[in-house]
Design an enzyme around this catalytic site. Structure first.
Site, mmCIF file in Angstrom:
data_model
loop_
_atom_site.group_PDB
_atom_site.id
_atom_site.type_symbol
_atom_site.label_atom_id
_atom_site.label_comp_id
_atom_site.label_asym_id
_atom_site.label_seq_id
_atom_site.Cartn_x
_atom_site.Cartn_y
_atom_site.Cartn_z
ATOM 1 N N GLY A 10 3.279 -79.403 23.498
ATOM 2 C CA GLY A 10 4.027 -79.635 24.742
ATOM 3 C C GLY A 10 5.162 -80.627 24.524
ATOM 4 N N CYS A 13 -9.318 -76.507 28.767
ATOM 5 C CA CYS A 13 -8.501 -77.717 28.892
ATOM 6 C C CYS A 13 -9.121 -78.697 29.881
ATOM 7 C CB CYS A 13 -7.106 -77.339 29.344
ATOM 8 S SG CYS A 13 -7.106 -76.249 30.766
ATOM 9 N N GLU A 34 1.294 -77.322 30.876
ATOM 10 C CA GLU A 34 -0.134 -77.479 31.176
ATOM 11 C C GLU A 34 -0.787 -77.797 29.845
ATOM 12 O OE1 GLU A 34 -1.319 -77.430 34.106
ATOM 13 O OE2 GLU A 34 0.291 -76.458 35.223
ATOM 14 N N LYS A 80 4.939 -64.892 25.287
ATOM 15 C CA LYS A 80 4.393 -64.903 23.918
ATOM 16 C C LYS A 80 2.939 -65.380 23.957
ATOM 17 C CE LYS A 80 4.050 -67.884 20.555
ATOM 18 N NZ LYS A 80 2.726 -67.486 20.029
ATOM 19 N N GLU A 93 -9.115 -84.983 22.541
ATOM 20 C CA GLU A 93 -9.583 -83.660 22.939
ATOM 21 C C GLU A 93 -10.232 -82.969 21.740
ATOM 22 O OE1 GLU A 93 -6.585 -80.692 23.976
ATOM 23 O OE2 GLU A 93 -7.707 -80.380 25.825
ATOM 24 N N GLY A 96 -0.830 -75.231 26.565
ATOM 25 C CA GLY A 96 -1.294 -75.450 25.197
ATOM 26 C C GLY A 96 -1.575 -76.920 24.990
HETATM 27 P P1 NAP Z 1 -1.162 -74.856 20.889
HETATM 28 O O1 NAP Z 1 -1.397 -74.977 19.453
HETATM 29 O O2 NAP Z 1 -0.439 -75.923 21.594
HETATM 30 O O3 NAP Z 1 -0.399 -73.456 21.088
HETATM 31 C C1 NAP Z 1 -0.090 -72.936 22.336
HETATM 32 C C2 NAP Z 1 1.007 -71.907 22.206
HETATM 33 O O4 NAP Z 1 2.204 -72.547 21.769
HETATM 34 C C3 NAP Z 1 0.725 -70.809 21.196
HETATM 35 O O5 NAP Z 1 1.216 -69.601 21.690
HETATM 36 C C4 NAP Z 1 1.511 -71.289 19.988
HETATM 37 O O6 NAP Z 1 1.861 -70.282 19.079
HETATM 38 C C5 NAP Z 1 2.725 -71.868 20.640
HETATM 39 N N1 NAP Z 1 3.479 -72.828 19.811
HETATM 40 C C6 NAP Z 1 3.024 -73.599 18.808
HETATM 41 N N2 NAP Z 1 4.021 -74.351 18.306
HETATM 42 C C7 NAP Z 1 5.136 -74.032 19.008
HETATM 43 C C8 NAP Z 1 6.482 -74.468 18.962
HETATM 44 N N3 NAP Z 1 6.902 -75.396 18.113
HETATM 45 N N4 NAP Z 1 7.361 -73.931 19.828
HETATM 46 C C9 NAP Z 1 6.967 -73.025 20.722
HETATM 47 N N5 NAP Z 1 5.716 -72.556 20.803
HETATM 48 C C10 NAP Z 1 4.801 -73.069 19.965
HETATM 49 O O7 NAP Z 1 -2.516 -74.693 21.704
HETATM 50 P P2 NAP Z 1 -3.753 -73.777 21.339
HETATM 51 O O8 NAP Z 1 -4.405 -74.354 20.135
HETATM 52 O O9 NAP Z 1 -3.338 -72.357 21.332
HETATM 53 O O10 NAP Z 1 -4.675 -74.014 22.632
HETATM 54 C C11 NAP Z 1 -5.482 -75.118 22.795
HETATM 55 C C12 NAP Z 1 -4.784 -76.224 23.580
HETATM 56 O O11 NAP Z 1 -4.302 -75.722 24.815
HETATM 57 C C13 NAP Z 1 -5.678 -77.361 23.942
HETATM 58 O O12 NAP Z 1 -5.068 -78.593 23.661
HETATM 59 C C14 NAP Z 1 -5.886 -77.226 25.443
HETATM 60 O O13 NAP Z 1 -6.174 -78.399 26.118
HETATM 61 C C15 NAP Z 1 -4.631 -76.617 25.872
HETATM 62 N N6 NAP Z 1 -4.825 -75.875 27.115
HETATM 63 C C16 NAP Z 1 -4.356 -76.404 28.278
HETATM 64 C C17 NAP Z 1 -4.552 -75.733 29.466
HETATM 65 C C18 NAP Z 1 -4.039 -76.284 30.771
HETATM 66 O O14 NAP Z 1 -3.894 -75.521 31.720
HETATM 67 N N7 NAP Z 1 -3.771 -77.555 30.900
HETATM 68 C C19 NAP Z 1 -5.211 -74.527 29.465
HETATM 69 C C20 NAP Z 1 -5.680 -74.013 28.265
HETATM 70 C C21 NAP Z 1 -5.461 -74.698 27.090
HETATM 71 P P3 NAP Z 1 0.867 -69.774 17.910
HETATM 72 O O15 NAP Z 1 0.550 -68.407 18.323
HETATM 73 O O16 NAP Z 1 1.623 -69.816 16.633
HETATM 74 O O17 NAP Z 1 -0.309 -70.677 17.904
#
Ligand code: NAP
Ligand code: MG
Length: 500
Positions: free
Chosen positions: A235, A286, A252, A177, A387, A230
């Protein structure tokens, strides 16, 4: 405008109730694509297809060579389609064309790397188990089963590859997804994968929201593992949701990586490196170098030169090769970053440059934030601890290297870190003491599929890439083969069995 359907069981299908959503170009707010929105029913359909493919299909039992060839074909297709993928990634995510070109190139290269990793023999012969010579003991590493891969919006295509690659290389089946903000290239990937002809149901790609599709993936008992990238907060939710059926999880998550410049660093290179660490992809990485630690001796000169260079960055149209920074992914992200700028000012940090929305006509319809640097930031303040996920650098001055290391580790995160020095030994001293999954010496942002990547502390659980990363997609099975052969000589002979 492009229209995308869900990719389930090797077919492109619409949602049962006809629900759709759109994606906009964050540079000009034009709607660029419509997606079928997977609800709970469609998500269950995708999970069921992946389950069938795992339990009854050929995929988990195919030879590594056969699997590797199909994985390699994805890499080849990405290369063949690269021009379109670059164009779409720029329009959908606000990535500059320079970053998008690199992303597509690396997606193909990483997938090729995963096709080679698919040939790695992860099984082991064990010795020292039970009495030597009395048994043969093997450790088999087998696929876990159905993997749900959930990814964010900052590296849409690359993230999809980073999840599909290791999951497929180890013989799992997948439901992927993408983020609702940036689903275009993942759905294009579905088309490429369809043309290759994987066995039915091995790869399913569904556009949808975290609240329903994502939630179903994390609770459905037919899913064996969740591979998530994410935010830390989501997480945590995912780990809680997965607890119900004890799914394996790799997470991650976020970071607040410290970039430590030592006195003897090559200053010009460290300035460019620090700017790359924070401003690459508008700071939406990230493992971005969001906290820059400068020593007293060179701090002022470093700052003066870095500010001057930052003010020369070209912020604007991401389709132009001359553009250094494009828009943020969404209005929501832009507002959140601007809120942090306001917080930084309230907290007493010195705004050294940027902090606003660029005034040029080119930027008027996009979600831009100027490249921003705060100086004399207190490591305890929110702009040093939380962050921001935008182009905002917090500069922290330090007196001794020990202080710098202590402050670097004073964070709930532990994803990346960096040191700039001409002296490798000094740099290694710092590298060993940073509590982070990656440390770059005189570099930043370089990840490769052979080296494990992931977080200490609240930056995540588990590792991606390398042999460590592959193992995260396997179950370990111990097979004990008796070689004693004679009933009376078995260790248990005297234990339970009646002698008369
Ligand atoms: P996010 O809000 O955590 O969303 C990530 C994914 O999770 C999206 O596909 C989101 O769907 C989905 N999601 C949201 N709530 C969920 C739930 N309750 N159950 C299952 N899935 C759910 O993150 P983002 O805003 O897209 O990305 C930014 C974040 O990602 C930052 O905090 C960044 O640090 C982190 N990140 C980490 C890494 C790493 O490798 N460590 C790499 C890149 C990014 P939707 O489509 O509805 O949003
Ligand atoms: Mg978009």
């Amino acid at each position: 405008m492009r229209e995308y359907q869900l990719y389930i069981n090797n077919e492109f299908v619409g949602p049962a109730d006809g629900r759709t959503f759109t994606s906009i170009n964050p540079f000009n707010q034009e709607v660029i694509a419509t997606f079928a929105r997977a609800g709970i029913e469609e998500t269950r359909g995708a999970i069921k297809a992946a389950r069938e493919a795992f339990d009854r299909g050929p995929w988990p039992h195919m030879s590594p060579e056969e699997r590797a060839a199909l994985i390699k074909a994805i890499s080849d297709k990405i290369n063949e389609t690269s021009k379109l993928l670059v164009e779409l990634e720029v329009a959908d995510s606000g990535s500059t064309i320079r970053k998008a070109k690199e992303d597509v190139y690396l997606s193909a290269r990483n997938m090729n790397g995963f096709s080679k990793l698919a040939l790695a023999d992860l099984n082991e012969q064990l010795d020292g188990v039970s009495k030597p010579g009395f048994s043969k003991n093997m450790l088999l590493r087998e696929p876990i089963g159905v993997v749900a891969a959930i990814i964010p919006w900052n590296f849409p295509l690359k993230m999809a590859i980073w999840k599909l690659g290791p999951a497929l290389a180890t013989g799992n089946t997948v439901v992927l997804k993408p983020s609702q903000e940036t689903s275009v290239t993942a759905m294009e990937l579905a088309k490429l994968i369809h043309d290759i002809g994987f066995p039915k149901g091995v790869i399913n790609i569904i556009s949808g929201f975290g609240s329903d599709a994502g939630a179903e993936l994390t609770t459905n008992p037919m899913v064996d593992k969740i591979a998530f990238t994410g935010s830390t907060i989501v997480g945590q939710q995912i780990m809680r949701a997965a607890a119900g059926s004890l799914k394996k999880v790799t997470l991650e998550c976020g970071g607040k990586s410290a970039n430590i410049v030592l006195d003897d660093a090559d200053m010009e290179m460290a300035i460019d490196g620090a700017m790359y660490a924070i401003f690459y992809h508008q700071g939406q990485c990230c493992e971005a170098g969001t906290r820059l630690m400068l020593p007293e001796l060179i701090g002022d000169e470093f700052m003066q030169k870095m500010i001057e260079k930052t003010q020369r960055m070209k912020v604007g149209d991401p389709t132009q090769m001359s553009t250094d920074m494009g828009p943020l992914v969404s209005n929501k992200q832009q507002e959140s970053v601007l809120d942090y700028v306001a917080k930084g000012k309230q907290e007493g940090a010195k705004l050294a440059t940027g902090g606003g929305v660029p005034k040029s006509p080119e930027c008027k319809n996009g979600f831009f934030v100027e490249p921003t640097i705060f100086d004399h930031v207190d490591n305890k303040s929110s702009i040093a601890q939380e962050e921001i996920f935008g182009p905002v650098l917090s500069v922290i001055r330090y007196k001794t290297v020990d202080d710098a290391i202590r402050m670097a580790n004073d964070s709930i995160y532990g994803l990346g870190g960096g040191v700039w020095s001409k002296d490798t030994e000094k740099a290694m001293h710092v590298a060993r003491r940073l509590r982070t999954g990656t440390v770059w010496v005189n570099e930043w942002h370089l990840l490769n599929e052979r080296a494990p990547f992931g977080g200490y502390k609240q930056s995540g659980i588990g590792r991606e890439f390398g042999i460590d990363g592959l193992k995260e997609y396997t179950e370990s099975k111990h097979v004990h083969i008796d070689e004693v052969g004679v009933r009376e000589k078995k260790t248990w002979y005297d234990t339970v069995v009646p002698k008369n």
